[in-house]
Structure formats: C-alpha cells, structure tokens
Design a protein around this motif. Sequence first.
Motif, PDB file in Angstrom:
ATOM      1  N   THR A  18      32.484 -37.985   4.332  1.00 49.77           N
ATOM      2  CA  THR A  18      32.894 -39.043   5.190  1.00 49.77           C
ATOM      3  C   THR A  18      32.741 -40.599   4.489  1.00 49.77           C
ATOM      4  OG1 THR A  18      30.621 -39.293   6.167  1.00 49.77           O
ATOM      5  CG2 THR A  18      32.005 -37.797   7.186  1.00 49.77           C
ATOM      6  N   GLU A  19      32.170 -40.504   3.393  1.00 49.65           N
ATOM      7  CA  GLU A  19      31.982 -41.758   2.806  1.00 49.65           C
ATOM      8  C   GLU A  19      33.086 -42.198   1.809  1.00 49.65           C
ATOM      9  OE1 GLU A  19      27.088 -41.351   2.884  1.00 49.65           O
ATOM     10  OE2 GLU A  19      28.010 -41.194   1.140  1.00 49.65           O
ATOM     11  N   VAL A  20      33.636 -41.194   0.976  1.00 50.25           N
ATOM     12  CA  VAL A  20      34.445 -41.485  -0.087  1.00 50.25           C
ATOM     13  C   VAL A  20      35.649 -41.417   0.641  1.00 50.25           C
ATOM     14  CG1 VAL A  20      33.232 -39.758  -1.877  1.00 50.25           C
ATOM     15  CG2 VAL A  20      35.037 -38.899  -0.429  1.00 50.25           C
ATOM     16  N   PRO A  21      36.727 -42.245  -0.174  1.00 53.99           N
ATOM     17  CA  PRO A  21      38.133 -42.421   0.407  1.00 53.99           C
ATOM     18  C   PRO A  21      38.797 -41.186   0.693  1.00 53.99           C
ATOM     19  CG  PRO A  21      37.699 -43.623  -1.601  1.00 53.99           C
ATOM     20  CD  PRO A  21      36.653 -42.851  -1.556  1.00 53.99           C
ATOM     21  N   TRP A  22      39.420 -41.023   1.832  1.00 54.17           N
ATOM     22  CA  TRP A  22      40.016 -39.392   2.080  1.00 54.17           C
ATOM     23  C   TRP A  22      40.982 -38.823   1.161  1.00 54.17           C
ATOM     24  CZ3 TRP A  22      44.968 -38.193   3.339  1.00 54.17           C
ATOM     25  CH2 TRP A  22      45.939 -39.286   3.446  1.00 54.17           C
ATOM     26  N   ARG A  23      41.696 -39.809   0.356  1.00 54.67           N
ATOM     27  CA  ARG A  23      42.622 -39.634  -0.713  1.00 54.67           C
ATOM     28  C   ARG A  23      41.666 -38.776  -1.997  1.00 54.67           C
ATOM     29  NH1 ARG A  23      47.747 -40.785  -1.223  1.00 54.67           N
ATOM     30  NH2 ARG A  23      48.750 -41.670   0.590  1.00 54.67           N
ATOM     31  N   GLN A  24      40.859 -39.195  -2.142  1.00 52.94           N
ATOM     32  CA  GLN A  24      40.015 -38.523  -3.149  1.00 52.94           C
ATOM     33  C   GLN A  24      38.847 -37.402  -2.632  1.00 52.94           C
ATOM     34  OE1 GLN A  24      38.269 -41.742  -5.592  1.00 52.94           O
ATOM     35  NE2 GLN A  24      40.168 -42.038  -6.547  1.00 52.94           N
ATOM     36  N   ALA A  25      38.746 -37.265  -1.297  1.00 50.54           N
ATOM     37  CA  ALA A  25      37.921 -36.118  -0.811  1.00 50.54           C
ATOM     38  C   ALA A  25      38.204 -34.830  -1.465  1.00 50.54           C
ATOM     39  CB  ALA A  25      38.003 -36.197   0.641  1.00 50.54           C
ATOM     40  N   ARG A  26      39.435 -34.733  -1.831  1.00 50.02           N
ATOM     41  CA  ARG A  26      39.375 -33.141  -2.241  1.00 50.02           C
ATOM     42  C   ARG A  26      38.617 -32.694  -3.409  1.00 50.02           C
ATOM     43  NH1 ARG A  26      43.367 -32.131  -6.638  1.00 50.02           N
ATOM     44  NH2 ARG A  26      44.135 -34.134  -7.525  1.00 50.02           N
ATOM     45  N   TYR A  27      38.138 -33.534  -4.255  1.00 50.50           N
ATOM     46  CA  TYR A  27      37.402 -33.016  -5.478  1.00 50.50           C
ATOM     47  C   TYR A  27      36.163 -32.507  -5.003  1.00 50.50           C
ATOM     48  CZ  TYR A  27      40.925 -35.581  -8.086  1.00 50.50           C
ATOM     49  OH  TYR A  27      42.110 -36.031  -8.348  1.00 50.50           O
ATOM     50  N   LEU A  28      35.464 -33.439  -3.906  1.00 50.50           N
ATOM     51  CA  LEU A  28      34.285 -32.867  -3.404  1.00 50.50           C
ATOM     52  C   LEU A  28      34.270 -31.856  -2.346  1.00 50.50           C
ATOM     53  CD1 LEU A  28      31.440 -34.085  -3.600  1.00 50.50           C
ATOM     54  CD2 LEU A  28      32.138 -35.480  -1.592  1.00 50.50           C
ATOM     55  N   ALA A  29      35.471 -31.678  -1.632  1.00 53.77           N
ATOM     56  CA  ALA A  29      35.675 -30.497  -0.828  1.00 53.77           C
ATOM     57  C   ALA A  29      35.835 -29.092  -1.469  1.00 53.77           C
ATOM     58  CB  ALA A  29      36.830 -30.887   0.018  1.00 53.77           C
ATOM     59  N   GLU A  30      36.542 -29.217  -2.780  1.00 55.16           N
ATOM     60  CA  GLU A  30      36.564 -28.214  -3.514  1.00 55.16           C
ATOM     61  C   GLU A  30      35.493 -27.576  -4.308  1.00 55.16           C
ATOM     62  OE1 GLU A  30      40.095 -28.922  -6.235  1.00 55.16           O
ATOM     63  OE2 GLU A  30      38.872 -27.406  -7.572  1.00 55.16           O
ATOM     64  N   SER A  31      34.496 -28.732  -4.161  1.00 51.92           N
ATOM     65  CA  SER A  31      33.163 -28.194  -5.019  1.00 51.92           C
ATOM     66  C   SER A  31      32.001 -27.706  -4.074  1.00 51.92           C
ATOM     67  CB  SER A  31      32.686 -29.495  -5.471  1.00 51.92           C
ATOM     68  OG  SER A  31      33.637 -29.947  -6.602  1.00 51.92           O
ATOM     69  N   ALA A  32      32.333 -27.347  -2.811  1.00 53.47           N
ATOM     70  CA  ALA A  32      31.369 -26.791  -1.795  1.00 53.47           C
ATOM     71  C   ALA A  32      30.896 -25.653  -2.178  1.00 53.47           C
ATOM     72  CB  ALA A  32      32.141 -26.888  -0.439  1.00 53.47           C
ATOM     73  N   SER A  33      31.602 -24.745  -2.818  1.00 58.61           N
ATOM     74  CA  SER A  33      30.981 -23.544  -3.332  1.00 58.61           C
ATOM     75  C   SER A  33      31.369 -23.286  -4.688  1.00 58.61           C
ATOM     76  CB  SER A  33      31.386 -22.170  -2.386  1.00 58.61           C
ATOM     77  OG  SER A  33      31.059 -20.831  -2.853  1.00 58.61           O
ATOM     78  N   SER A  34      30.570 -22.893  -5.349  1.00 59.67           N
ATOM     79  CA  SER A  34      30.694 -22.771  -7.047  1.00 59.67           C
ATOM     80  C   SER A  34      31.740 -21.730  -7.330  1.00 59.67           C
ATOM     81  CB  SER A  34      29.460 -22.377  -7.880  1.00 59.67           C
ATOM     82  OG  SER A  34      28.955 -21.050  -7.190  1.00 59.67           O
ATOM     83  N   ASP A  35      31.955 -20.747  -6.633  1.00 55.02           N
ATOM     84  CA  ASP A  35      33.175 -19.600  -7.186  1.00 55.02           C
ATOM     85  C   ASP A  35      34.420 -19.788  -6.233  1.00 55.02           C
ATOM     86  OD1 ASP A  35      31.938 -18.578  -5.176  1.00 55.02           O
ATOM     87  OD2 ASP A  35      30.713 -17.092  -6.065  1.00 55.02           O
TER      88      ASP A  35
END
Lengths: 503, 244
Positions: A194-211
């Motif tokens: 909710t803090e990062v710009p939404w257009r760059q949120a994908r990097y964090l969202a895809e790191s939710a689970s390592s595999d």
Amino acid sequence: MTTLQPCAPALSHITVTPADLATQVTALLLQPGWRFGHLTARSLDARHTAIDVLLLDTQRGAVTCLTAPLADGQAEYPSLTAQLPAAHWAERAVGDLFGLRAVGHPRWKSMLLHNDRWPVDLFPLAGAAQATTPREPYRFLQVSGSGIHEIPVGPIHAGIIEPGHFRFSCVGEIITNLEIRLGYQHRGIEGRLTEVPWRQARYLAESASSDTAAGNALAHALAVEHLLGIAPPPRAAALRILALELERLANHIGDIGALSGDIGYSPGASLFPPLRGATLALAQTLTGNRRQRWFVQPGGVARDLDDARRRALLQGVQDLARRVTDHLPLVLEHAGVLERMDGVGRLSPTLARDFSIVGPAGRASGTGYDARVFSPAGAPPAAATRRIEGDVLARAQMRAEEIASSVAILTQTLDTLPDSPIQVALPATLPPDAVGVGVVEAWRGELLHWVTTNADGAIARYAIKDPSFNNWTGLAIAIRGNLVTDFPLCNKSFNLSYSGNDL
Amino acid sequence: MRNPFLALVRAGTQTLTQSFPDLPTEATGLPTVTAASCRGCGACVAGCPTQAIVVAGDEVTLDRGRCLGCGQCVRCCPTGTLAEERATRTAVRTRAELLLSNHPGPRTPSAALPLLRRSLHVREVSTGDSAGDLEVIASTNAQFDVARFGVHFVASPRHADALLVTGPVGRGMREALLRCYAAMAEPRLVIAVGTDAISGGLFRGGYAEANGVPTDLPIAAYVPGAPPHPWSIIHGLLLAMGRD
Ligand code: SF4
Ligand code: SF4
C-alpha cells in the motif's frame, strides 16, 4: 464510510453488521459451488475498520465481498471460526496486523508477530487512531497425560529450507499433536504494497512466496486488471499460461525427487533433480529467468516469445515429458516406495473440506476443486481429478497426474499461440473505491490477491492468501497418530510455503 | 523400462563440465554500466523498483546490492550505458564493489582469507527468502555439484565455518540468525546471498525492518541477484574461501 463499486459484473458486494457476519457467510456458503476465499480487515479511515470476507462462486466464476464495518472504538467482532473452521488462521492474522480480537475463537493466539520480537502494541496495518486489543503472550497447546513428551523443532531447520517452528507432543514415537508456529519471515509485504507506487507493486507482489513467482505475479496482474476493467491481449494470456504451468511442472517434478530422498530411495532422488533443472532451463527460455521472475505484469507480459524459442520450448517440453514418463513408474510403482507412502499422513475428505484444503493436497483428499476452472486466466479447465485416500501416496500420485496435464496444456498452448501484442497500455490511475480479485491455481493450489482502493484511488488494502495458508492446518491434522520419523515425508508431501504464509 | 539402475546408467553423468559459463542469450543478466556516455535522461532511475540507480550529470552509479536484475533499466536505456552482464562470476568481497559506475574511483582489493581455503562447511539460514534458497539448493545438485569445490552444507552451526544467509532478515528472524552465528566456532565468516540479504531489496524500509544481514556481522562475500544464479552462488563461496 466508503462504498465499493463493482468493476466487473462478476463482483458483488454486501454490507452486514459484525453480529450478522457469520450467519450471512454460512448461509451463502450453502449454495452449490460456493467456497470461502479469505477473511481480513481493512482501515476505512484513521479510526474505523471493517472485517472483509471474500467468497468465491466456483460455478459462475464470480466473487462476493462481505464487509462488516466495526462501530467506533470497537476492537473486537464475533469469530466465524466455530461455524467456518477454515477462517481460524485468518482471524488470528487480523488480530496481529490490526489488533482486532475475534471473540469466541477456540484457539485465540498470535500468528505472525511474536511478542518477544515485536512490541505488543504494534499493529502494523491498524489505523492511527483505531481501538486495538493488545497481543497476549503465546502459549502452545499443552497435551497432558502419562508419557507425553514434547519435541520442539525450529525456527532454523536442519536442511536448506525456510524457517518455522514445529512443536510435537508425542507418546513414545507417535505424534499426538503438532502445533505449527510460523511468522518468523514476516516482511510486511501487504503493508508495503500500500506504500509503493501501484505501477511498481508487481515486483513486491510476485515476491510473496519464494517458489511461486509466476503464480503470484499472475494473481497480482489479474487483480489489477480486474480493478481497471481491462484484459491482457490473447498472446499475453497464453504466455502467462506457459509460465504458470512451467512453474507447476518444475515444482511437482522437484517434489517427486524430494519425496524419494525423504524415504532414502536414491534412484528417484538422483533422477528427478536434473529434470527439474531442465524445466528451469525452459522457464529461462520463456521468461529470461530460471525462477520466472519479472515476467508476468499487469496488462500483459514483459517479453515476447519468438518462433525459434517457441519451437525450442515445444521440443524441450516433449523431451522432458518423455523422460518424466520414463522415470515416474520407477518411483510410483516401486514396491518399497509404495510401502513407505501408503496410508501415511492421512487427511480425511471431511476435514479437508472443513479446513478448505486446496490444490493437489485437497484433491488427494477428495475436494475436486481446481481454481483453474474458476479463473478465466488459468489454463483450459481440465477435469479436476481427485482421490480420496488423502495419504502421502495420494498426494504424490496427484502430482504425477498434474505433471501429465501440465505437459498437455503446455504443448497445446505452444501449438496454438495466438498472434497479438503482448501488452495493453495501463491507465495512469486506479479507480476509486473499487475491488480487484485475482484467483490463480498456483502449483500448490488456490492463490488469491485481493486489492481494495480508497476514495483517492490509492491501494488501501492489499491482501494475499497463499495456498499454504489453508494447507498448513492440513499437515498438522494429517500427521496425528503417525510416527515422528514420518514427519519429513508427510511434510514434503504437502511441501508448503513459509514465506507465502508469513508475508 | 522399469529398472532403476538401468535408468541411472542411461541418465549418465549430470555434472556440468564447464565451470562458470556465461548465461545463455535468452537469460536476463544483471545490469552493468558501460563506457557509453549517458545522456542523463533519467529513464532508468524512474523505472527501477528498488532505487538502485543514481544519475548525476553524466555519471551513472548502479548499486547491484539493491538490484533485482529485472532488466527494466537495460530495456529503457537509449545510449547503451546500461547493458546486461553475461558473466556468472558476479560475487564480490566488499559492499563497495557492488557499486558500479562509469566514473569508477580507485579500488583497494580486500585481502584474501588465509584459512578455510580448501574446504568450507556452511550453515544456510533462510530469513524471508525470495528464491535465493532454491538456487542454493540447486548449487548442491548433481549438475552444479558444489561439493566438488570442497563446500558442504551442514545442519549444525557447531560444524560450520560459514553462515550463508538468504532473505532480508526481518524482526522475526534477527535473533535466530544472531544466535546461530554465536553458536559457530572461530574462525567463522558470513556470506550474504541475494539482494534481499545484502540490502533488504524490495522489503527495505518497511515496518518489519527487513533491511538485510546486520552489517556488524563480518560479511566475507556478497552475491547479488534476486535470486542469484547457482554459479554466482558458487562464485561467492569460492571468494569467501579466498580461492578466486
Ligand atoms: S535491473 Fe536492477 S537496476 Fe535495473 S531497473 Fe531492475 S532492479 Fe533496477
Ligand atoms: S543510463 Fe541510460 S537510461 Fe539512465 S539516464 Fe543515462 S542514458 Fe538515460
């Protein structure tokens, strides 16, 4: 108080009082094909919070959000767990993140934040002026009786694996209770999103689970596209299916090898890891990265697949399929392997249903639910196969079957790759007061990304529900009455994510 | 074919014979800064999800310790100042060496560690990992076979010479990590594998204080990437042993 506007016809929204929430949810869940998706909370403003419940209608491919706003100064709500056991961890997570207590929860304790590591009054997602109930010290379930002893394991385990704590209560070598305590890896992903710009949120969202990079990136993309009311071009949709199925293939193949290793069957343990390596090489051909990172994005995918690489992939999938078909019977038809897996770690269909166990583990216990039938972005709905034995063997066999169906989906998708651009342009802003939901059958099962925007069109709440969040309880149940020495095998047959659970 | 021994013989030797091969052309490598002059357009800075790039005038500084290797900056750089690195020997001994610049200052190479050159026993601790673990495991498989370099992963910190950390070390794991380090006998060293472990990567700055391996631990090698390639991890292990 905000009202939520559905972005797509498939989303409906109901506002209820906290007192009515459990009754309403249980009534809706009686409809055929409906399932419980997730439960969480959301700040409406600095003082006010609401409990949100997401239900999925798997027959119509629709989602329903129930919102129960809490009264001013209220820091508790009636628990749903007694009627809906699958909500038990979700309510505990809300306790940690928002400081809201689920009254009547049968096993109330913290989940993600441990008192000795985190201040007891820190509730990272709570509103600044919101009422909270303090976190209580954690108490493990005490099993008493003569000859009961405890085995604590973790957070750091013996192998190269993510951290978590297992507390076994045993009589001799027999496990009578396993309590799983996770949260060590809590990185605050939902808050950060909710803090990062939404257009760059994908990097964090895809790191939710390592595999599960492809699965999480896809769930994020679907949720954002749902919010925006857009769809990816057909070619991008097909390339995403390739990424998702390659991820499934790599992990299932790896698990067959790891299961062999856990029972000391070395041919399986040495034949399968190179096959997993070959699958990762295919993933690299498709996405540029062995772990399929940074490929799937809202609106499409990051790079195209030219025809030479398409043909190489097709060839690679066929070679791999031949080798896997060759090697699988060496494991799953070997008398010694069957002897070790048959009847171990049984999870009954009733408990699998009650606790909403998902993915191959759920289907091995008769659930028959595959989120690919729900999500239009998944692969063509294969008839979800199921077994009812619910033991380690059934979970291994489900993987073998899914390896075959993934190969078929990959081959068909590569053969019929549509021609189109790979990306649609994204608008500059997200719509205000809207909800977007991405449902993906990741390799472990149903994965949800659930995004809610506020009146300014900023992401007010980003909730992720990893399949492991459902399935850890399945492991705790399945291991009861089994030998301590069978725990690694049973654990591997579920192979759950700690990072996806801890977020 | 139902005979496991025949299958094993037919599968043949799996171990890769060439060490540290370049990445194949279809793989996305980590970015590097070339001599091509930068026009200061700022596109790379705007698109980087971890603020790994700083541009001042025509001087570009790229911090690989924060870079995910997403390839965004390379794709958008009009001048070729940012380009993909194909080499897999990407580990370094000091944090400063992860800062790449088109105006590099003088470098003082760090002294090699005299001990532990021939064999290293490693305790891996995952702390909130984004696939770094998986590549560490891959480095031990029959293909990469890190054991042939004298590296063995052990279960007990009492048996370990090195602590290999993946993940950004948030509040929940800090204590466990420090206790694990305290349980190791001297001489001991630490290896930070992956951008998360080096700087916290994407998680940096959040309430979980997941900002990477505590800097008061003696880090002997840094392996950038999210996750790094197994060859890069092996490179980091060899660097820590003073062998490369
Ligand atoms: S490759 Fe690294 S430096 Fe370039 S944009 Fe991605 S994270 Fe930033
Ligand atoms: S490095 Fe390339 S993208 Fe970055 S400012 Fe210079 S010219 Fe622009």
